[in-house]
Motif scaffolding. Sequence first.
Motif, PDB file in Angstrom:
ATOM      1  N   ALA A 160       0.836  -1.213   0.000  1.00  0.00           N
ATOM      2  CA  ALA A 160       0.000   0.000   0.000  1.00  0.00           C
ATOM      3  C   ALA A 160       0.868   1.259   0.000  1.00  0.00           C
ATOM      4  N   GLU A 161       1.926   1.264   0.803  1.00  0.00           N
ATOM      5  CA  GLU A 161       2.836   2.413   0.848  1.00  0.00           C
ATOM      6  C   GLU A 161       3.504   2.631  -0.509  1.00  0.00           C
ATOM      7  N   ALA A 162       3.906   1.527  -1.140  1.00  0.00           N
ATOM      8  CA  ALA A 162       4.551   1.626  -2.447  1.00  0.00           C
ATOM      9  C   ALA A 162       3.586   2.191  -3.484  1.00  0.00           C
ATOM     10  N   ARG A 163       2.331   1.767  -3.450  1.00  0.00           N
ATOM     11  CA  ARG A 163       1.327   2.267  -4.399  1.00  0.00           C
ATOM     12  C   ARG A 163       1.121   3.770  -4.228  1.00  0.00           C
ATOM     13  N   GLU A 164       1.098   4.218  -2.965  1.00  0.00           N
ATOM     14  CA  GLU A 164       0.914   5.649  -2.723  1.00  0.00           C
ATOM     15  C   GLU A 164       2.102   6.463  -3.243  1.00  0.00           C
ATOM     16  N   LEU A 182       5.591  -9.692  -5.506  1.00  0.00           N
ATOM     17  CA  LEU A 182       5.053 -10.561  -4.457  1.00  0.00           C
ATOM     18  C   LEU A 182       5.698 -11.943  -4.474  1.00  0.00           C
ATOM     19  N   ASP A 183       6.167 -12.375  -5.645  1.00  0.00           N
ATOM     20  CA  ASP A 183       6.824 -13.673  -5.769  1.00  0.00           C
ATOM     21  C   ASP A 183       8.328 -13.599  -5.502  1.00  0.00           C
ATOM     22  N   SER A 184       8.818 -12.434  -5.092  1.00  0.00           N
ATOM     23  CA  SER A 184      10.263 -12.222  -4.968  1.00  0.00           C
ATOM     24  C   SER A 184      10.855 -12.700  -3.649  1.00  0.00           C
ATOM     25  N   GLY A 185      10.018 -13.224  -2.747  1.00  0.00           N
ATOM     26  CA  GLY A 185      10.516 -13.647  -1.439  1.00  0.00           C
ATOM     27  C   GLY A 185      10.331 -12.612  -0.352  1.00  0.00           C
ATOM     28  N   MET A 186       9.595 -11.537  -0.658  1.00  0.00           N
ATOM     29  CA  MET A 186       9.341 -10.485   0.338  1.00  0.00           C
ATOM     30  C   MET A 186       8.671 -11.032   1.586  1.00  0.00           C
ATOM     31  N   ALA A 196      13.511  -4.317   6.587  1.00  0.00           N
ATOM     32  CA  ALA A 196      14.295  -3.402   5.748  1.00  0.00           C
ATOM     33  C   ALA A 196      14.706  -4.091   4.446  1.00  0.00           C
ATOM     34  N   GLU A 197      15.084  -5.353   4.540  1.00  0.00           N
ATOM     35  CA  GLU A 197      15.469  -6.091   3.337  1.00  0.00           C
ATOM     36  C   GLU A 197      14.263  -6.313   2.433  1.00  0.00           C
ATOM     37  N   ALA A 198      13.113  -6.553   3.035  1.00  0.00           N
ATOM     38  CA  ALA A 198      11.894  -6.728   2.243  1.00  0.00           C
ATOM     39  C   ALA A 198      11.573  -5.455   1.472  1.00  0.00           C
ATOM     40  N   LYS A 199      11.749  -4.306   2.122  1.00  0.00           N
ATOM     41  CA  LYS A 199      11.498  -3.027   1.444  1.00  0.00           C
ATOM     42  C   LYS A 199      12.481  -2.830   0.298  1.00  0.00           C
ATOM     43  N   GLU A 200      13.743  -3.201   0.515  1.00  0.00           N
ATOM     44  CA  GLU A 200      14.749  -3.067  -0.540  1.00  0.00           C
ATOM     45  C   GLU A 200      14.410  -3.957  -1.731  1.00  0.00           C
ATOM     46  N   ARG A 201      13.962  -5.173  -1.449  1.00  0.00           N
ATOM     47  CA  ARG A 201      13.614  -6.076  -2.540  1.00  0.00           C
ATOM     48  C   ARG A 201      12.413  -5.566  -3.309  1.00  0.00           C
ATOM     49  N   LEU A 202      11.435  -5.029  -2.599  1.00  0.00           N
ATOM     50  CA  LEU A 202      10.281  -4.447  -3.278  1.00  0.00           C
ATOM     51  C   LEU A 202      10.700  -3.287  -4.163  1.00  0.00           C
ATOM     52  N   GLN A 203      11.570  -2.426  -3.641  1.00  0.00           N
ATOM     53  CA  GLN A 203      12.017  -1.272  -4.407  1.00  0.00           C
ATOM     54  C   GLN A 203      12.761  -1.713  -5.664  1.00  0.00           C
ATOM     55  N   ALA A 204      13.564  -2.786  -5.539  1.00  0.00           N
ATOM     56  CA  ALA A 204      14.290  -3.301  -6.700  1.00  0.00           C
ATOM     57  C   ALA A 204      13.323  -3.793  -7.766  1.00  0.00           C
TER      58      ALA A 204
END
Length: 211
Positions: A160-164, A182-186, A196-204
Amino acid sequence: MPVDDPLFPVNLRLTGRRCLVVGGGRVARQKVEALLEAGAAVHVVAPAVSDEIRALPGVTWDERPYREGDVAGYRLVITATGDREVDRAVYLDGETHGVWVNSADDPDHCAFTLPARLRRGRLLLAVSTAGSSPAVATWLRRRLDREIGPEYGELVELIAEARERIRAEGRSTEEVDWQRALDSGMLELIREGRLAEAKERLQACLSSSSA
């Protein structure tokens, strides 16, 4: 009897809206608690209202039998009396006044049914058997309760934060490959406390989607 009509699933916004529960026992208390969880303003009508219901914050009540016309002015009504004649009277009253009525364990007198529910933050899962087997719906909800932990609620917040952020940049959220993210292992990272690592992976994933 189960509900044979095709059902239309919907999530109602009840915050601050007046809802009526007819009945003052254990099942009625469960219905009151569910409505309070959704932010509803709950009033109870029953010949006897339990101490447990009286102790719930914000609930009002009239300790008397149901009267014709009591449904008027409410957005939603649930009857949990265990008395089919009362259920029927409330349901027919609701039909007359254009108010949606659910009768606990009495599908013949329901304008809507209540699924078994599981909440994880803003994530809401609902399981329905169209009234044919509430026990199966409850059993499946318990299974989901064991399998779907709080990390799913955190995942919803992260996305949700990323969408905003994407909207704030004037970009369309439809251009993003959300399924790849979502399939990236987050989820596994969140489950392990590595937010923090989950956020980095999402950003990537988001960066590669926009490239």
